[in-house]
Design a protein around this motif. Sequence first.
Motif, PDB file in Angstrom:
ATOM      1  N   HIS A   1       0.837  -1.206   0.000  1.00 51.77           N
ATOM      2  CA  HIS A   1       0.000   0.000   0.000  1.00 51.77           C
ATOM      3  C   HIS A   1       0.881   1.269   0.000  1.00 51.77           C
ATOM      4  N   ILE A   2       1.898   1.268  -0.827  1.00 52.48           N
ATOM      5  CA  ILE A   2       2.809   2.402  -0.927  1.00 52.48           C
ATOM      6  C   ILE A   2       2.552   3.083  -2.261  1.00 52.48           C
ATOM      7  N   SER A   3       2.459   4.403  -2.237  1.00 46.96           N
ATOM      8  CA  SER A   3       2.022   5.130  -3.417  1.00 46.96           C
ATOM      9  C   SER A   3       3.011   5.019  -4.584  1.00 46.96           C
ATOM     10  N   GLN A   4       4.316   5.026  -4.283  1.00 44.94           N
ATOM     11  CA  GLN A   4       5.297   4.949  -5.364  1.00 44.94           C
ATOM     12  C   GLN A   4       5.268   3.561  -6.014  1.00 44.94           C
ATOM     13  N   GLN A   5       5.601   3.530  -7.297  1.00 47.84           N
ATOM     14  CA  GLN A   5       5.668   2.266  -8.009  1.00 47.84           C
ATOM     15  C   GLN A   5       6.931   1.529  -7.576  1.00 47.84           C
ATOM     16  N   LEU A   6       6.781   0.303  -7.130  1.00 51.07           N
ATOM     17  CA  LEU A   6       7.920  -0.434  -6.595  1.00 51.07           C
ATOM     18  C   LEU A   6       8.090  -1.767  -7.309  1.00 51.07           C
ATOM     19  N   ASP A   7       8.089  -1.721  -8.616  1.00 49.94           N
ATOM     20  CA  ASP A   7       8.273  -2.956  -9.367  1.00 49.94           C
ATOM     21  C   ASP A   7       9.694  -3.471  -9.167  1.00 49.94           C
ATOM     22  N   PRO A   8       9.830  -4.766  -8.864  1.00 49.63           N
ATOM     23  CA  PRO A   8      11.174  -5.342  -8.793  1.00 49.63           C
ATOM     24  C   PRO A   8      11.844  -5.245 -10.173  1.00 49.63           C
ATOM     25  N   PRO A   9      13.151  -5.337 -10.228  1.00 45.43           N
ATOM     26  CA  PRO A   9      14.057  -5.665  -9.123  1.00 45.43           C
ATOM     27  C   PRO A   9      14.528  -4.413  -8.380  1.00 45.43           C
ATOM     28  N   TYR A  10      14.714  -4.537  -7.083  1.00 46.19           N
ATOM     29  CA  TYR A  10      15.283  -3.436  -6.308  1.00 46.19           C
ATOM     30  C   TYR A  10      16.004  -3.968  -5.076  1.00 46.19           C
ATOM     31  N   PHE A  11      17.031  -3.236  -4.679  1.00 44.49           N
ATOM     32  CA  PHE A  11      17.673  -3.451  -3.385  1.00 44.49           C
ATOM     33  C   PHE A  11      16.978  -2.535  -2.382  1.00 44.49           C
ATOM     34  N   VAL A  12      16.994  -2.934  -1.119  1.00 45.23           N
ATOM     35  CA  VAL A  12      16.330  -2.107  -0.111  1.00 45.23           C
ATOM     36  C   VAL A  12      17.260  -1.867   1.079  1.00 45.23           C
ATOM     37  N   TYR A  13      17.197  -0.654   1.582  1.00 42.42           N
ATOM     38  CA  TYR A  13      17.839  -0.298   2.851  1.00 42.42           C
ATOM     39  C   TYR A  13      16.740   0.148   3.798  1.00 42.42           C
ATOM     40  N   VAL A  14      16.735  -0.386   5.014  1.00 35.95           N
ATOM     41  CA  VAL A  14      15.751   0.014   6.022  1.00 35.95           C
ATOM     42  C   VAL A  14      16.509   0.534   7.240  1.00 35.95           C
ATOM     43  N   GLY A  15      16.296   1.794   7.573  1.00 33.43           N
ATOM     44  CA  GLY A  15      16.979   2.359   8.730  1.00 33.43           C
ATOM     45  C   GLY A  15      17.018   3.872   8.649  1.00 33.43           C
ATOM     46  N   ASN A  16      17.644   4.468   9.649  1.00 35.06           N
ATOM     47  CA  ASN A  16      17.759   5.926   9.659  1.00 35.06           C
ATOM     48  C   ASN A  16      18.999   6.374   8.902  1.00 35.06           C
ATOM     49  N   TRP A  17      19.208   7.686   8.880  1.00 37.79           N
ATOM     50  CA  TRP A  17      20.340   8.244   8.140  1.00 37.79           C
ATOM     51  C   TRP A  17      21.397   8.819   9.083  1.00 37.79           C
ATOM     52  N   LYS A  18      21.478   8.272  10.288  1.00 41.66           N
ATOM     53  CA  LYS A  18      22.515   8.726  11.209  1.00 41.66           C
ATOM     54  C   LYS A  18      23.883   8.420  10.605  1.00 41.66           C
ATOM     55  N   PRO A  19      24.899   9.212  10.948  1.00 37.53           N
ATOM     56  CA  PRO A  19      26.194   9.105  10.248  1.00 37.53           C
ATOM     57  C   PRO A  19      26.794   7.710  10.231  1.00 37.53           C
ATOM     58  N   TRP A  20      26.691   6.955  11.360  1.00 41.17           N
ATOM     59  CA  TRP A  20      27.324   5.637  11.385  1.00 41.17           C
ATOM     60  C   TRP A  20      26.595   4.605  10.543  1.00 41.17           C
ATOM     61  N   LYS A  21      25.401   4.948  10.062  1.00 42.14           N
ATOM     62  CA  LYS A  21      24.678   4.035   9.181  1.00 42.14           C
ATOM     63  C   LYS A  21      25.290   3.999   7.780  1.00 42.14           C
ATOM     64  N   ARG A  22      26.110   4.987   7.452  1.00 45.09           N
ATOM     65  CA  ARG A  22      26.905   5.017   6.217  1.00 45.09           C
ATOM     66  C   ARG A  22      26.052   4.903   4.948  1.00 45.09           C
ATOM     67  N   VAL A  23      24.922   5.596   4.923  1.00 40.95           N
ATOM     68  CA  VAL A  23      24.055   5.582   3.734  1.00 40.95           C
ATOM     69  C   VAL A  23      24.769   6.118   2.494  1.00 40.95           C
ATOM     70  N   PRO A  24      25.626   7.156   2.608  1.00 45.12           N
ATOM     71  CA  PRO A  24      26.378   7.599   1.415  1.00 45.12           C
ATOM     72  C   PRO A  24      27.234   6.480   0.803  1.00 45.12           C
ATOM     73  N   ASP A  25      27.762   5.570   1.626  1.00 43.77           N
ATOM     74  CA  ASP A  25      28.523   4.436   1.088  1.00 43.77           C
ATOM     75  C   ASP A  25      27.633   3.549   0.232  1.00 43.77           C
ATOM     76  N   LEU A  26      26.391   3.370   0.672  1.00 49.35           N
ATOM     77  CA  LEU A  26      25.445   2.553  -0.087  1.00 49.35           C
ATOM     78  C   LEU A  26      25.121   3.216  -1.424  1.00 49.35           C
ATOM     79  N   ILE A  27      24.937   4.520  -1.400  1.00 46.86           N
ATOM     80  CA  ILE A  27      24.646   5.243  -2.651  1.00 46.86           C
ATOM     81  C   ILE A  27      25.820   5.110  -3.619  1.00 46.86           C
ATOM     82  N   ALA A  28      27.042   5.266  -3.105  1.00 44.96           N
ATOM     83  CA  ALA A  28      28.232   5.135  -3.948  1.00 44.96           C
ATOM     84  C   ALA A  28      28.344   3.721  -4.523  1.00 44.96           C
ATOM     85  N   ALA A  29      28.048   2.710  -3.699  1.00 41.50           N
ATOM     86  CA  ALA A  29      28.097   1.325  -4.173  1.00 41.50           C
ATOM     87  C   ALA A  29      27.028   1.075  -5.232  1.00 41.50           C
TER      88      ALA A  29
END
Length: 364
Positions: free
Chosen positions: A175-203
């Motif tokens: 029930h999420i408004s955005q279209q989420l057709d596979p394939p996709y990778f998912v990250y679940v969590g906050n964006w606190k610095p130690w979560k290293r979300v920029p590393d995931l974006i770079a990867a």
Amino acid sequence: MKIAIDARHISKGGIGEYIREILNRIIHETNINFLIVGANEQSLNEIKALKPESINVIRGPKMFSIWEQIWLARFCRTYKPDIFFSPHVTFPIFSSCPTVLTVHDTIWLNYPQYATSRLARTYFLLMLRIAAWKCKKIICISKSTASDFSHWTGVNSSRIEIIYNGVNLTHGHPHISQQLDPPYFVYVGNWKPWKRVPDLIAAFELVDAACADKEVRPKLILAGRHNYNHSDDVASRIQSSTAKEYIQVLGELNRSQLNSLIASSIALVNPSEYEGFGLTLVEAMALGTPVIAASGGSVPEVMGNAGILVQPRDVNSLSNAMLSIINNPELQNTLTECGKNKANEFSWNKTAQLTLDVLLNAAK
């Protein structure tokens, strides 16, 4: 038997889930009188939503306030609980009431650069050291957290109980408004610095470049609360990304939506530099979703050989792991089966029962 439980953090992320799952399972014990402390209207409403029949719900002070310790001491004098259970770092210092404390992680001590302030880190360390001296038992949610806690406090290991978190598999439609057709990778969590979300974006940028000739290119979905300091930095990094067309930010979702999102993904990717437990990793494994995670904190202990481990901050290894799952269906199937088997080791029913046992024994 009278047990007081501080549930003022019931609305906050992973620790809130920990409180809810335990309360849900123990407050119906008929031979125990529970005193549950909330703070604001949101936390009080969440406690009442558990439909407790024979418990007292009491409004307490704001967390980490000057008034807090005075109030806690008065609370213990007034209600005289046999045991006070705090599922976070705050507990009654100026009271002789026996206390049990849960320690989830020591991120601010291990990585002082991630603490919100020097004062906050000092307060955290002080409270843990007082807990090591005063509390009858300390519950740690992993061996890694127990080791870190011992390192920083010198506590006698006989006072520590290791009780793992559980897994919640409520599974419905997104029930999420955005279209989420596979394939996709998912990250679940906050964006606190130690979560290293920029590393995931770079990867993911490296993954996207490697998949440029594919008819259907994978996406990256970022789910979870992200209204923290440095969130703007992550948002800017997404906007400047060479793969921004394939990155979607969903924000906070309910448990059913999250599980549906994870279950339909290629893999859950967690680049975090440190985890006290890694709740979403276990949930993904239980749902049959392969997991790629940085090997910080408790992750190797909790995930075992059931996922792909990479070194924290290693963008190339992270992207290679993501590509290996895309290009190797047999690996994906192996990780799915190994993950399900590993996730069977974790149960909220077991967590709640072991926690209740610790509280009852500490109250004797």
